[in-house]
Design a protein around this motif. Structure first.
Motif, PDB file in Angstrom:
ATOM      1  N   PHE A   1      -6.996 -13.488  -3.746  1.00 12.03           N
ATOM      2  CA  PHE A   1      -7.934 -12.950  -4.736  1.00 12.03           C
ATOM      3  C   PHE A   1      -8.253 -11.491  -4.418  1.00 12.03           C
ATOM      4  CE2 PHE A   1     -12.324 -12.126  -6.070  1.00 12.03           C
ATOM      5  CZ  PHE A   1     -12.239 -12.420  -7.417  1.00 12.03           C
ATOM      6  N   LEU A   2      -8.675 -11.246  -3.192  1.00 13.52           N
ATOM      7  CA  LEU A   2      -9.002  -9.874  -2.792  1.00 13.52           C
ATOM      8  C   LEU A   2      -7.792  -8.968  -2.980  1.00 13.52           C
ATOM      9  CD1 LEU A   2     -11.061 -10.608   0.451  1.00 13.52           C
ATOM     10  CD2 LEU A   2     -11.918  -9.743  -1.726  1.00 13.52           C
ATOM     11  N   PHE A   3      -6.617  -9.476  -2.641  1.00 12.47           N
ATOM     12  CA  PHE A   3      -5.422  -8.637  -2.724  1.00 12.47           C
ATOM     13  C   PHE A   3      -5.112  -8.277  -4.172  1.00 12.47           C
ATOM     14  CE2 PHE A   3      -1.009  -7.393  -2.204  1.00 12.47           C
ATOM     15  CZ  PHE A   3      -1.083  -6.669  -1.025  1.00 12.47           C
ATOM     16  N   LEU A   4      -5.290  -9.246  -5.061  1.00 10.27           N
ATOM     17  CA  LEU A   4      -5.041  -8.971  -6.481  1.00 10.27           C
ATOM     18  C   LEU A   4      -5.998  -7.904  -6.989  1.00 10.27           C
ATOM     19  CD1 LEU A   4      -4.502 -12.627  -7.671  1.00 10.27           C
ATOM     20  CD2 LEU A   4      -2.823 -10.787  -7.814  1.00 10.27           C
ATOM     21  N   VAL A   5      -7.263  -8.010  -6.610  1.00  6.27           N
ATOM     22  CA  VAL A   5      -8.249  -7.009  -7.022  1.00  6.27           C
ATOM     23  C   VAL A   5      -7.807  -5.641  -6.507  1.00  6.27           C
ATOM     24  CG1 VAL A   5     -10.636  -6.266  -6.765  1.00  6.27           C
ATOM     25  CG2 VAL A   5     -10.113  -8.685  -7.103  1.00  6.27           C
ATOM     26  N   PHE A   6      -7.372  -5.621  -5.249  1.00  4.11           N
ATOM     27  CA  PHE A   6      -6.939  -4.369  -4.635  1.00  4.11           C
ATOM     28  C   PHE A   6      -5.803  -3.729  -5.436  1.00  4.11           C
ATOM     29  CE2 PHE A   6      -3.294  -3.096  -1.964  1.00  4.11           C
ATOM     30  CZ  PHE A   6      -3.743  -1.877  -1.501  1.00  4.11           C
ATOM     31  N   LEU A   7      -4.836  -4.557  -5.860  1.00  9.15           N
ATOM     32  CA  LEU A   7      -3.693  -4.027  -6.599  1.00  9.15           C
ATOM     33  C   LEU A   7      -4.134  -3.310  -7.866  1.00  9.15           C
ATOM     34  CD1 LEU A   7      -0.998  -6.843  -6.351  1.00  9.15           C
ATOM     35  CD2 LEU A   7      -1.061  -4.650  -5.176  1.00  9.15           C
ATOM     36  N   ARG A   8      -5.206  -3.787  -8.471  1.00 11.98           N
ATOM     37  CA  ARG A   8      -5.620  -3.229  -9.755  1.00 11.98           C
ATOM     38  C   ARG A   8      -6.600  -2.072  -9.609  1.00 11.98           C
ATOM     39  NH1 ARG A   8      -5.571  -2.520 -13.491  1.00 11.98           N
ATOM     40  NH2 ARG A   8      -6.417  -3.717 -15.216  1.00 11.98           N
ATOM     41  N   CYS A   9      -7.124  -1.845  -8.446  1.00 20.02           N
ATOM     42  CA  CYS A   9      -8.217  -0.881  -8.322  1.00 20.02           C
ATOM     43  C   CYS A   9      -7.792   0.436  -7.696  1.00 20.02           C
ATOM     44  CB  CYS A   9      -9.361  -1.489  -7.522  1.00 20.02           C
ATOM     45  SG  CYS A   9     -10.212  -2.749  -8.462  1.00 20.02           S
ATOM     46  N   VAL A  10      -6.916   0.390  -6.708  1.00 21.51           N
ATOM     47  CA  VAL A  10      -6.555   1.644  -6.037  1.00 21.51           C
ATOM     48  C   VAL A  10      -5.044   1.729  -5.945  1.00 21.51           C
ATOM     49  CG1 VAL A  10      -8.667   1.755  -4.699  1.00 21.51           C
ATOM     50  CG2 VAL A  10      -6.686   0.540  -3.795  1.00 21.51           C
ATOM     51  N   PRO A  11      -4.513   2.965  -5.787  1.00 19.54           N
ATOM     52  CA  PRO A  11      -3.081   3.096  -5.590  1.00 19.54           C
ATOM     53  C   PRO A  11      -2.652   2.321  -4.347  1.00 19.54           C
ATOM     54  CG  PRO A  11      -4.167   5.248  -5.528  1.00 19.54           C
ATOM     55  CD  PRO A  11      -5.208   4.254  -5.794  1.00 19.54           C
ATOM     56  N   PHE A  12      -1.810   1.303  -4.541  1.00 23.64           N
ATOM     57  CA  PHE A  12      -1.481   0.455  -3.391  1.00 23.64           C
ATOM     58  C   PHE A  12      -0.289   1.011  -2.622  1.00 23.64           C
ATOM     59  CE2 PHE A  12       0.444  -1.396  -7.178  1.00 23.64           C
ATOM     60  CZ  PHE A  12       1.774  -1.421  -6.825  1.00 23.64           C
ATOM     61  N   ILE A  13       0.136   2.248  -3.016  1.00 25.24           N
ATOM     62  CA  ILE A  13       1.119   2.942  -2.188  1.00 25.24           C
ATOM     63  C   ILE A  13       0.567   4.329  -1.899  1.00 25.24           C
ATOM     64  CG2 ILE A  13       3.397   4.050  -2.219  1.00 25.24           C
ATOM     65  CD1 ILE A  13       4.486   1.576  -3.489  1.00 25.24           C
ATOM     66  N   ALA A  14       0.700   4.744  -0.632  1.00 25.40           N
ATOM     67  CA  ALA A  14       0.077   6.010  -0.223  1.00 25.40           C
ATOM     68  C   ALA A  14       0.721   7.161  -0.975  1.00 25.40           C
ATOM     69  CB  ALA A  14       0.211   6.199   1.278  1.00 25.40           C
ATOM     70  N   LEU A  15       0.110   7.524  -2.121  1.00 30.60           N
ATOM     71  CA  LEU A  15       0.705   8.474  -3.063  1.00 30.60           C
ATOM     72  C   LEU A  15       0.899   9.850  -2.428  1.00 30.60           C
ATOM     73  CD1 LEU A  15       1.604   9.332  -5.811  1.00 30.60           C
ATOM     74  CD2 LEU A  15      -0.766   9.356  -6.552  1.00 30.60           C
ATOM     75  N   THR A  16      -0.177  10.382  -1.878  1.00 37.53           N
ATOM     76  CA  THR A  16      -0.108  11.737  -1.319  1.00 37.53           C
ATOM     77  C   THR A  16       1.001  11.833  -0.275  1.00 37.53           C
ATOM     78  OG1 THR A  16      -2.487  11.815  -1.612  1.00 37.53           O
ATOM     79  CG2 THR A  16      -1.491  13.542  -0.286  1.00 37.53           C
ATOM     80  N   GLU A  17       0.986  10.885   0.651  1.00 42.70           N
ATOM     81  CA  GLU A  17       2.002  10.910   1.711  1.00 42.70           C
ATOM     82  C   GLU A  17       3.396  10.782   1.112  1.00 42.70           C
ATOM     83  OE1 GLU A  17       1.121   8.136   4.856  1.00 42.70           O
ATOM     84  OE2 GLU A  17      -1.036   8.398   4.531  1.00 42.70           O
ATOM     85  N   LEU A  18       3.474   9.985   0.028  1.00 43.23           N
ATOM     86  CA  LEU A  18       4.778   9.765  -0.586  1.00 43.23           C
ATOM     87  C   LEU A  18       5.299  11.080  -1.175  1.00 43.23           C
ATOM     88  CD1 LEU A  18       6.724   7.457  -1.015  1.00 43.23           C
ATOM     89  CD2 LEU A  18       5.735   7.107  -3.259  1.00 43.23           C
ATOM     90  N   LYS A  19       4.384  11.803  -1.809  1.00 43.53           N
ATOM     91  CA  LYS A  19       4.801  13.074  -2.403  1.00 43.53           C
ATOM     92  C   LYS A  19       5.247  14.037  -1.302  1.00 43.53           C
ATOM     93  CE  LYS A  19       1.102  13.428  -5.282  1.00 43.53           C
ATOM     94  NZ  LYS A  19       0.227  14.037  -6.313  1.00 43.53           N
ATOM     95  N   GLU A  20       4.500  14.043  -0.201  1.00 41.30           N
ATOM     96  CA  GLU A  20       4.870  14.899   0.928  1.00 41.30           C
ATOM     97  C   GLU A  20       6.284  14.550   1.397  1.00 41.30           C
ATOM     98  OE1 GLU A  20       2.248  14.429   4.166  1.00 41.30           O
ATOM     99  OE2 GLU A  20       3.079  16.076   5.349  1.00 41.30           O
TER     100      GLU A  20
END
Lengths: 182, 450, 986
Positions: free
Chosen positions: B421-440
């Motif tokens: 349950f918590l994990f599903l909420v997490f998926l919908r609320c914040v970027p679940f992949i480190a976007l900034t680092e990914l762009k770097e």
């Protein structure tokens, strides 16, 4: 910096090039805003290394010492009692909590200190008013000249920036004390 | 070293395109499976709270525990969840220190996994107390009668370790999240979301002057989290290792538990990673290279775990201690509930060998199924270690077989639901992949390409 | 105890006790109705106390009158007692000399199966709270059986009969007594009395009065298992006179018991246990000890202590006895002649005969159990005579029990014939316990008035027209005679809770007394004796019955009787009936303590089962808990099977006392009624039973599932020879264990315990004593199956050797109070810590219930409150709580508990000593288990008292500490059991 002149660049390399150019031109109150860390930017901007770790370390260690002292106080000093024939001052048994406390304290201190050094949280900032600055967190790279820079001249500085390839240049915040031409 | 041909990142999308790919799932559910899963796990969580309340109300007699088996499902699940919680921090902290690029795409949700796993784990020690309303007596609060905790017991260590671990994981996770929240703030479609993300982004502007502090702090936390990861399960293992109970009283427990923890944690990472990758079409971000590396980690830690089993038996044989031998050669292997031990051997020693083959490591489906089995195997390992040892200790007269009640099962199932349950909420609320680092990373690789 | 400014004193249970009111100080009230109540107390007590408050003449009289004051002051309260028993707790007026909070002990006696045993009962603020043996009483000698210990709880049983009823409608004692007192036209021809066996002088006197008033009346004595019937008949046969044996185990070098469990189920068991133990304690290697041979069917505690045990069907025991007798050189010639036996039995018989013959004349003993027929008893006398024991170990005295004027079958016959109009049943439960074939139940319909005085609305009560509550021995006057004839006065400690009265008052009414009162009746029986001294000491002086000079002369008669007997054919299933070791004949089946008491050999609780030998189980493919149908004497019963090693093959053993169908809430539907399979001729065992597996299973709650030690050094044992050859055989299980930590120094009093495994018979008296002393709750069958029983003290019983004829060893196991206790250092909240005087203390208030301590306790003696037992289990609630010991905390849900070495007794004694400005004397503190143990296997005391028995014991070579190698330094040490096997049979 609460006010100054902001310039938008398309790529990180353009930004780096611009930073170098501005430094050569003698500007020194510079800051860059990028969606992600850029290698070499700190050197280009001549930023000093963060002092954070030197503050955290002593604090973390003293927290650990305090934890050890507390356990000594509880089990060996305040209320010593025969527990399974083991000594009240049981150093090996005190190690885990001492260590955990060191980690916990250091982490908390580092976290708080970070935002203190960054003067954050600050939900509003004149830069947010600058048109197109929202892409600073997406794919644009901004260079800002602060009002504390003696070379900042509202006539010339933007031109210098455009020469270095800025897409656009805008002033932000209260630049009333921005230097005017002689 | 790179056994996979695949890079850790495919293609060179523009920053904007990449950002949108990662943020889209946050703005709108990309999978039809999300809502039903959300409802189901939500109900499961409610069930958990109901059972916990019932236990508080009437007493832990509702469980199958007894004398001699005073610790059973609750502690088993506690250790299991804590173990799962280890992969997240391991990935984000240790791989960061070792500058492993394949960390980037998976660390964010691995950390979230850690967080939620530790939350589940945290439930158990509390509810398994006889008088849970006095849990705070384990802490040295200023008691009027000068009754302090006994710091020679492993349980205060435990409390310190687990709470520290939870705290540090939250800080680490949140700190890494801030720049992404700023991006989300600036990309938010609605004013409400903009405000919310704005608040949590703390006004992050990506200033170079901030970033030098930021990198320092983040690195520092990584440096602190690394020994922490190793300490937490070592301390948990002391709940057993400091006793004199045959099967518990063992000096190899700390490393053995840590290996097992990372082992199970990485299995859970695969279990979560494979479906996410598929449902959200992230094949370019989470590549077979990641899968391959994680599976290698599983294999490596799995071999350590298997070796630990061997050590346990060898030491029992070599010590000549009849009680130790009784536990190892009879209680563990041929008593009631011994099937859990044999299942453990099957998954953690036999099944795991499949990861020697690249074809297995790089086939999401097979890896997914295998890790499901191994996750269960790690639970049964904790169970056989904790319960089977207690079933038969020194005096044969006090031997007794353990049988769980439906409340035991219910609470275990409930925590699984709550976790999901918590994990599903997490998926919908914040970027679940480190976007900034990914762009770097994207930029770095683009540079290398040219 | 705390007194606030307005003089109100509140005690532990929050109830308010008023100080003795003085005229000038008005007594304060807590509430209006309390004031009214108190007003009534004072009113009602005013005159009662007239007697109590007069200046005391002698100290003895004083004590008695104080007691009288106490109970009388309670009398004022019993009005509310019926509604709310808890309210009789406080004194309204403290009797002279009674210090609130300081318990007092009164001497009384409990009668079971007709024989009285002297007891000292502790009274806390007017509540009897603990039963102990009376050291001055010859058949108690300060010891108790588990039934005497548990009898306390009977008093507070909420299911007890609550008042006189006539045909289901409430009536009154007056009405009943008036009815009995009426003159009869038929000179009592239609009057019958059916009573439990008794030896009460008052009962006897009143029976005489009744007989003289109603010459035609008859009386019958009945009990579920005959008491001494076969024994007396055997004496008649052998000695020409009905005599009861007086046995002396202390002078016997070799003992042969034939189906005789003299340690736990014979009338004089406490004396026998003590005497036997005196000859079994091996203080040093080489010391002489007696040898015990046992021939029996089901494994009994005596069998577990035997050096050699032969398990045979009860019917075969006669053959074995004949074989042994025939081989005694000095036996009467009529009794010679070969008897054919199976090889094992023959070998056994030969060896026993030789061993008996080897003894010096008069230094052996042959004991025969009541279950066996008269001629075997006679044969026993013959052997004792041949061995010259008649003047030493096996003597005789006149029977103590009253003889009925009519036996039960005759009574039933009269009833069927309609010759009986009034049947008075005094106690017992004949409808339940009589063989169905007698038809008592049906015959009762022919009787107009069926008057029943008993404890419960049981099977018999439901068939009677009048029922009246029988007074418990702790709440009524009475008297009784011990096995050796000694008379004891039964004095009450508390006013009858439910207006119950003793049966003697009914007899009094029958005898024509208008308002008989037990006190007066008993007093009148003993005019001569020094009444007060009798009450104080608990025995009436010079009442012990003298020994009768006996000569054996029945050889011919015995031979004749034996000639008629036929050996049972092999492989015919025999069904054996035994009184339950825990609930006896069913009178204790509503007693939670006893229901949850593990039976000594099987450890079964709450129910009975069909016990079968492992060999038989294998042949019939039976496993534990398989339900089988038992067919015997044309009746069937389905009952779960339990495999009991050591039992005779081809025999199924059943305990009586279960399968009750009365109104008792706890007893009903527990186990099966074995009595329903019996006939008049097969009260003890029935040949030719059939057993059929039903393919069902029914759970049984056994408290010990693993019955062997698997080679672990837990309960150590050796033989006499082995001990002499190697005295240090336990040396590796004691002494220092290498440790990195330096031991904590201990000074002053250091409490410790020594237990001699050679003397522990598994009788379990200590367990009930512990339960009573420490307010230990019961948990119920379902929780016992989950291993959640709460007994602080358990008795582990291990089997050794081969499964068909195993050795058995009992080991009492309780907290070992380790000096380096593993449980202590793992407790996160310091809830279990060590006291300066070496106790492993459990701090209930501090415990949060992590159960870490239990996990780390290698002896698994810690008990956890998984639920709030005192609220959840009915058997701990309501009036049962009146039995609680005020000195011991009642534990809350979620806390750990365990043996405390009876710390409340230690502290109590210390306070007493401190007040008297003296040191604590050796032996001054006795733990509850030690005090109860009939063989004295448990010694408790301080290590600083180096002269004490406890310390001496642990210095013996055979002493050892369980799991010493774990470095726990336990304070409880065990003495390895020493057996004395016959080399011939080894």
């Amino acid at each position: 910096m609460r006010a100054g002149v902001a310039a938008e660049f398309e790529t990180a390399d353009a930004l780096l090039h611009a930073v170098k150019g501005m430094r050569e031109a003698g500007y020194d109150d510079l800051d860059a805003f990028t969606p992600y860390p850029i290698e070499g930017l700190d050197e280009a901007l001549a930023l000093r290394r963060s002092p954070l770790n030197w503050i955290v370390f002593p604090l973390g260690m003293s927290a650990a010492a305090a934890a050890f002292g507390l356990m000594w106080f509880c089990n060996a000093y305040s209320y010593p009692i025969n527990v399974g024939g083991r000594p009240g001052f049981a150093i090996p048994a005190f190690v885990p909590i001492t260590f955990e406390t060191a980690v916990l304290a250091s982490s908390l201190i580092a976290f708080v200190l970070l935002w203190a050094l960054c003067r954050l949280p600050a939900l509003t900032h004149p830069l947010f008013g600058v048109e197109g600055f929202d892409r600073a967190s997406l794919d644009r790279f901004w260079l800002v000249v602060g009002t504390r820079d003696v070379k900042l001249l509202l006539e010339y500085t933007p031109k210098d920036l455009e020469k270095l390839g800025a897409l656009r240049v805008t002033s932000f915040g209260d630049v009333s004390n921005g230097h005017i031409s002689p | 070293m790179n056994s996979a041909d695949e890079p850790v990142f495919i293609g060179h999308p523009t920053d904007a395109a990449l950002t949108d790919q990662i943020l889209d799932p946050v703005w709108a559910p990309k999978s039809r499976a999300w809502m039903p899963a959300f409802v189901f796990t939500g109900l499961g969580s409610l069930g958990l709270f109901a059972l916990v309340f019932w236990t508080f109300w009437t007493g832990i007699g509702l469980w199958g525990s007894s004398i001699p088996v005073a610790w059973a499902f609750a502690i088993t699940s506690f250790v299991w969840w804590i173990g799962i919680g280890h992969a997240g921090t391991f990935i984000s902290a240790i791989l960061l220190l070792f500058e492993q690029r394949w960390r980037t795409s998976i660390n964010r949700f691995a950390e979230a996994m850690t967080l939620f796993a530790v939350v589940q784990a945290g439930i158990y020690p509390l509810i398994h107390l006889g008088r849970p309303w006095f849990f705070y007596w384990l802490a040295p609060y200023p008691a009027t009668m000068k009754v302090w905790p006994n710091f020679k017991s492993a349980l205060p260590w435990d409390m310190a370790a687990v709470s520290t671990y939870l705290m540090v994981s939250v800080l680490f996770w949140y700190m890494g999240l801030v720049p992404d929240l700023a991006t989300a703030r600036d990309r938010a479609p609605s004013r409400l979301r903009r405000t919310l993300y704005g608040i949590f982004a703390l006004g992050w502007r990506g200033s170079a002057r901030h970033q030098r502090h930021y990198r320092m702090a983040y690195g520092l936390l990584a440096g602190l989290a690394t020994p922490l990861v190793l300490s937490v399960h070592s301390i948990v293992s002391c709940d057993f290792a400091i006793t004199i109970l045959p099967g518990w009283h063992s000096t190899i427990f700390p490393p053995y538990f840590v290996a097992g923890a990372i082992f199970s944690g990485f299995c859970m990472v695969v279990t979560l990673m494979v479906p996410i990758r598929r449902l959200y079409g992230l094949q370019n971000v989470i590549t077979l290279k990641h899968l391959d590396n994680v599976c290698k980690m599983i294999l490596a830690t799995g071999l350590i775990v298997g070796y630990s089993y061997f050590c346990e038996f060898y030491l029992a044989y070599y010590s000549g201690d009849i009680y130790e031998q009784g536990t190892m050669f009879h209680s563990l292997t041929q008593a009631t509930n011994s099937w859990t031990f044999w299942y453990t051997i099957f998954t953690n020693v036999v099944l795991v060998q499949a990861f020697w083959f690249r074809s297995v490591r790089q086939s999401p489906i097979i890896a997914f199924i295998l890790t499901l089995f191994i996750n269960a195997g790690m639970w049964t390992e904790r169970f056989s270690l904790i319960v089977l040892s207690q079933q038969r200790d020194f005096l044969t007269s006090s031997w007794h077989a353990y049988h769980p009640t439906f409340v035991d099962w219910g609470i275990l199932f409930g925590t699984l639901c709550f976790f999901a349950f918590l994990f599903l909420v997490f998926l919908r609320c914040v970027p679940f992949i480190a976007l900034t680092e990914l762009k770097e990373l994207n930029r770095k690789m683009a540079k290398e390409a040219t | 105890m705390s007194a606030d400014e307005d003089g109100r004193v509140s005690n532990d249970n929050g109830l308010v006790r008023l100080r003795r009111p003085s005229p000038e100080v008005a007594s304060p009230w807590r509430s209006l109705d309390e004031r009214d109540q108190t007003a009534t107390y004072l009113a009602s007590i005013g005159d009662d106390l007239g007697e109590a408050t007069e200046p005391p003449s002698a100290t003895s009289r004083r004590t008695f009158l104080q007691f009288l004051g106490a109970s009388m002051s309670l009398a004022g309260l019993d009005g509310c007692a019926r509604k709310q028993p808890a309210q009789i707790l406080p004194y309204s007026i403290t009797p002279d000399g009674a210090i609130p909070g300081v318990p007092r002990e009164y001497a009384t006696a409990m009668t079971l199966d007709g024989f009285a045993t002297g007891l000292l009962v502790r009274s806390s603020e007017g509540r009897p709270t603990k039963v102990e043996g009376n050291p001055d009483h010859p058949t108690s000698r300060g010891k108790t059986t588990l039934l005497q210990q548990a009898s306390l709880l009977q008093l507070y049983d909420p299911d007890r009969m609550r008042g006189v009823e006539n045909r289901g409608r409430p009536s009154s004692w007056e009405a009943l007594l008036a009815l009995l007192c009426k003159d009869r036209s038929d000179a009592g021809a239609g009057l019958r009395i059916l009573a439990e066996p008794t030896a009460s002088p008052t009962f006897q006197r009143l029976l005489g009065l009744v007989a003289s008033r109603h010459p035609g009346s008859k009386n019958t004595f009945w009990s579920a298992m005959p008491v001494l019937a076969n024994t007396l008949a055997g004496a008649q046969l052998a000695l020409g006179k009905r005599l009861q044996p007086r046995l002396d185990f202390a002078r016997a070098d070799v003992i042969l018991t034939l189906d005789a469990d003299f340690l736990t189920s014979m009338e004089d068991q406490l004396v026998y246990s003590r005497d036997w133990a005196a000859r079994r304690r091996v203080a040093s290697p080489g010391q002489a000890m007696s040898r015990l041979y046992t021939v029996e069917c089901a494994l009994s505690p005596t069998g577990t202590m035997a050096d050699h045990r032969l398990a045979r069907r009860s019917a075969e025991i006669l053959q074995v006895a004949r074989a042994i007798a025939a081989q005694l050189p000095t036996i009467a010639p009529e009794l010679r002649g070969a008897v054919e036996l199976d090889p094992a039995a023959a070998r056994f018989a030969a060896a026993v005969a030789r061993d008996l013959a080897r003894c010096a004349p008069g230094s052996s003993l042959v004991v025969v159990g009541e279950r066996q027929p008269p001629w075997l008893h006679a044969l026993g006398w013959a052997m004792n005579a041949a061995l010259g024991n008649l003047r030493t170990t096996a003597q005789a005295e006149d029977p103590v029990l009253l003889e009925g004027s009519q036996d039960l079958p005759a009574l039933v016959h009269d009833m069927q014939a309609g010759a009986v109009d009034t049947l008075i049943i005094l106690d017992g439960n004949p409808v339940y316990s009589t063989p169905p074939e007698l038809g008592l139940e049906a015959a009762m319909d022919q009787v107009r008035e069926r008057i029943y005085c008993a404890d419960y609305h049981n099977e018999t009560a439901s068939r009677c027209t009048w029922v009246a509550p029988r007074a418990h021995y702790l709440e009524s006057w009475g008297d009784g005679r011990a096995y050796d004839g000694t008379v004891s006065i039964v004095q009450p400690l508390i006013e009858a809770l439910h207006g119950a009265r003793p049966p003697i008052e009914l007899l009094g009414a029958l005898a024509g007394l208008s308002a008989p009162h037990a006190h007066a009746l008993v007093r009148a029986t003993h005019p001569a004796s020094d009444w007060d001294a009798a009450l104080q000491r608990g025995v009436v002086n010079d009442t012990t019955s003298p020994l009768v000079a006996i000569t054996f002369g029945g050889a011919a008669a015995i031979a004749a009787a034996l000639g008629t007997t036929i050996a049972p054919s092999p492989h015919v299933l025999e069904l054996d009936f035994y009184l339950s070791p825990t609930v006896h004949d069913g009178r204790f089946t509503n007693n939670p303590w006893l229901l949850e008491q593990p039976e000594p050999t099987t450890k079964l609780t709450w129910e009975n089962a069909a016990l079968v030998a492992p060999a038989l189980a294998k042949r019939l493919g039976l496993a534990n808990e398989d339900v089988v149908e038992l067919v015997c004497n044309g009746r069937a019963l389905s009952v779960p099977v339990f495999i009991s090693p050591g039992q005779a093959d081809d025999a199924v053993a059943l305990w009586l006392g279960y399968g009750r169908s009365g109104a008792e809430s706890i007893a009903s539907k527990r186990g099966v009624n074995a009595a329903s399979l019996r006939t008049r001729s097969t009260l003890a065992f029935a040949p030719d039973a059939r057993l059929r597996k039903l393919g069902l299973a029914q759970s049984l709650a056994s408290m010990q599932t693993q019955r062997t030690m698997l080679g672990r050094p837990i309960a150590l044992a050796s033989t006499k020879a082995g001990y002499e050859a190697n005295p240090g055989f336990t040396s590796e299980h004691k002494g220092e264990v290498a440790s990195l930590m330096k031991p904590v120094p201990f000074e002053g009093l250091q409490w410790a315990m020594s237990i001699d495994l050679g003397l522990c018979t598994g009788c379990s008296s200590c367990m009930v004593a512990c339960q009573a002393e420490n307010n230990i709750p019961v948990v119920g069958k379902a929780e016992v199956e989950k291993n959640r029983e709460m007994h602080w003290l358990r008795i582990d019983t291990y089997f050794t050797g081969e499964v068909d004829n195993p050795g058995v060893i009992h080991q009492p196991m309780m907290c070992q109070h380790c000096e380096t206790a593993p449980c202590e250092y793992v407790c996160p909240v310091n809830a279990t810590v060590h006291s300066p005087d070496g106790l492993n203390e459990m701090v209930y208030n501090r415990c949060v219930g992590t159960r870490f301590c239990s996990n780390n306790c290698p002896y698994k003696v810690r008990r956890f409150n998984w639920f709030d037992w005192n609220k959840r289990v009915a058997a701990n609630q309501g009036s049962y709580q009146l039995a609680h010991n005020p000195e011991v905390t009642v534990r809350e849900r979620g806390v750990m508990e365990k043996c405390s070495y009876c710390v409340q007794r230690i502290r109590g004694a210390e306070i007493t000593a401190q007040i008297a400005h003296r040191m604590l004397a050796p032996g001054e503190v006795r733990s509850a288990c030690q005090q109860a143990c009939p063989t004295g296997a448990i010694e408790f005391g301080s290590l600083s008292h180096v002269e004490s028995t406890m310390v001496k014991w642990r210095q013996e070579p055979r002493s050892y500490a369980v799991l010493n190698d774990q470095g726990t330094r336990p304070r409880t040490m065990y003495l390895a059991r020493i057996d004395n096997p016959n080399p011939e049979l080894a």
